[in-house]
Design an enzyme around this catalytic site. Structure first.
Site, short mmCIF file in Angstrom:
data_model
loop_
_atom_site.label_atom_id
_atom_site.label_comp_id
_atom_site.label_asym_id
_atom_site.label_seq_id
_atom_site.Cartn_x
_atom_site.Cartn_y
_atom_site.Cartn_z
N ASN A 114 13.16 52.01 51.44
CA ASN A 114 13.46 51.76 50.02
C ASN A 114 13.11 50.31 49.76
O ASN A 114 13.85 49.40 50.16
CB ASN A 114 14.95 52.03 49.76
N LYS A 156 13.05 48.69 47.08
CA LYS A 156 13.83 48.08 46.00
C LYS A 156 12.91 47.27 45.07
O LYS A 156 11.78 47.69 44.83
CB LYS A 156 14.99 47.26 46.58
N HIS A 202 21.34 55.75 44.10
CA HIS A 202 21.55 54.61 45.00
C HIS A 202 22.73 53.78 44.48
O HIS A 202 22.92 53.66 43.27
CB HIS A 202 20.29 53.76 45.07
N GLU A 228 23.12 50.76 44.14
CA GLU A 228 22.73 49.68 43.22
C GLU A 228 22.56 50.21 41.80
O GLU A 228 22.82 49.49 40.84
CB GLU A 228 21.47 48.98 43.75
N GLU A 283 25.29 55.86 52.56
CA GLU A 283 25.07 54.42 52.55
C GLU A 283 26.38 53.72 52.18
O GLU A 283 26.68 53.54 51.00
CB GLU A 283 24.00 54.05 51.51
N GLY A 300 22.56 45.51 52.81
CA GLY A 300 22.07 44.14 52.63
C GLY A 300 23.01 43.07 53.14
O GLY A 300 22.85 41.89 52.83
N SER A 323 21.81 48.13 56.46
CA SER A 323 21.48 47.18 57.53
C SER A 323 21.00 47.88 58.80
O SER A 323 21.32 47.45 59.92
CB SER A 323 22.67 46.26 57.83
N GLY A 344 16.34 49.43 53.88
CA GLY A 344 16.04 48.46 52.83
C GLY A 344 15.22 47.31 53.39
O GLY A 344 14.01 47.42 53.59
N GLY A 345 15.87 46.20 53.68
CA GLY A 345 15.19 44.98 54.12
C GLY A 345 14.18 45.17 55.22
O GLY A 345 13.06 44.64 55.15
P1 13P Z 1 19.44 47.34 53.75
O1 13P Z 1 18.73 48.08 54.86
O2 13P Z 1 18.69 46.14 53.26
O3 13P Z 1 20.87 47.08 54.09
O4 13P Z 1 19.46 48.36 52.50
C1 13P Z 1 19.89 49.65 52.70
C2 13P Z 1 19.62 50.43 51.45
O5 13P Z 1 20.23 50.21 50.43
C3 13P Z 1 18.56 51.46 51.50
O6 13P Z 1 18.56 52.23 50.35
#
Ligand code: 13P
Length: 257
Positions: A9, A11, A96, A98, A168, A174, A214, A235-236
């Site tokens: 993802n 983002k 998600h 967010e 999640e 994050g 993470s 994510g990251g």
């Molecule tokens: P991180 O891997 O950056 O923690 O993000 C997870 C996420 O929200 C994937 O959708």
């Protein structure tokens, strides 16, 4: 055996030029491989064509991070599921945390979006997970069950093939703080049991449940080694070719590859 998925993802990162480069990097590393699992990249809308041009089907699939709850019409700024399918997407992330937090999206919207994704012939990745304060209050199971029971029973045509769940925990997104393998396994088991009550045991047994929060090369193998963890939503670490491919390799190993 459920087929694992490692989904990136991206983002709000990677415009078309940077996205093409990232996707090409992943594609180059996986090209020619017959993977046991599935690999998905979910760029921002405007980057989808650039990524689709590089990754045309397996081993690297392309998905979107969101879609409209409407099929078409006077909805300024929105992008429909059918348009995403036409642009080469096979999957769409819905709900998600967010979007729950910043766009105040609710269950009604999630139901409509997932139905639109299914009408367009794609797979929805439905995200859910508790907040830190909910876990601290010992309410994590109740919260996750409510998130699932608020949406899954109302879907028009969900199957184990067109729906993927993504647990999640918000406190792990994050933050660098990952759920322990034990927490992940327990929450995935709780989620699968709730999905079983709603969709039937057979569907729930085949449903994939990804872990997100993470997830990195250093913890992916242990997480993916859990019985009910069927891959990750990253994510990251999905923004770095080496890290993302290392996580894909962890999934391959977990599947016996
Ligand atoms: P991180 O891997 O950056 O923690 O993000 C997870 C996420 O929200 C994937 O959708």
């Amino acid at each position: 055996m459920r087929r694992m998925m490692v989904a990136g993802n991206w983002k709000l990162n990677q415009g078309p030029a940077a996205g093409r480069e990232l996707a090409a990097g992943v594609q180059a590393r996986l090209e020619g491989r017959t993977l046991r699992g599935e690999v998905l990249c979910c760029p921002p809308f405007v980057t989808i064509p650039a990524v689709s041009a590089v990754a045309q089907g397996e081993p690297v699939l392309v998905g979107a991070q969101d879609c409209s709850d409407q099929a078409s019409g006077a909805y300024t700024g929105q992008v429909s599921a059918a348009m995403l399918a036409e642009a080469g997407c096979t999957h769409v992330i819905v709900a998600h945390s967010e979007r729950r937090q910043y766009q105040k999206e609710t269950d009604d919207l999630f139901v409509a979006k997932i139905d639109r994704v299914h009408e367009a012939g794609m797979t929805a990745i439905f995200c859910f997970g508790e907040l830190l304060e909910e876990r601290q209050a010992g309410r994590e199971e109740e919260v996750v069950e409510a998130q699932l029971s608020g949406v899954l029973p109302r879907l028009a045509s969900a199957t184990a093939e067109n729906l993927i769940l993504a647990y999640e925990p918000v406190w792990a997104i994050g933050t660098g703080e990952t759920a322990t393998p034990e927490i992940a396994q327990h929450m995935h088991l709780v989620s699968r049991a709730e999905a079983g009550r709603i969709l039937g045991e057979d569907t729930a047994a085949r449903l994939r449940i990804l872990y997100g929060g993470s997830c990195k090369p250093g913890n992916a193998a242990e997480l993916f080694g859990q019985t009910d963890v069927d891959g990750g939503l990253i994510g990251g670490a999905s923004l770095k070719v080496d890290d993302f491919v290392a996580i894909v390799e962890a999934a391959e190993t977990a599947m016996g590859g």
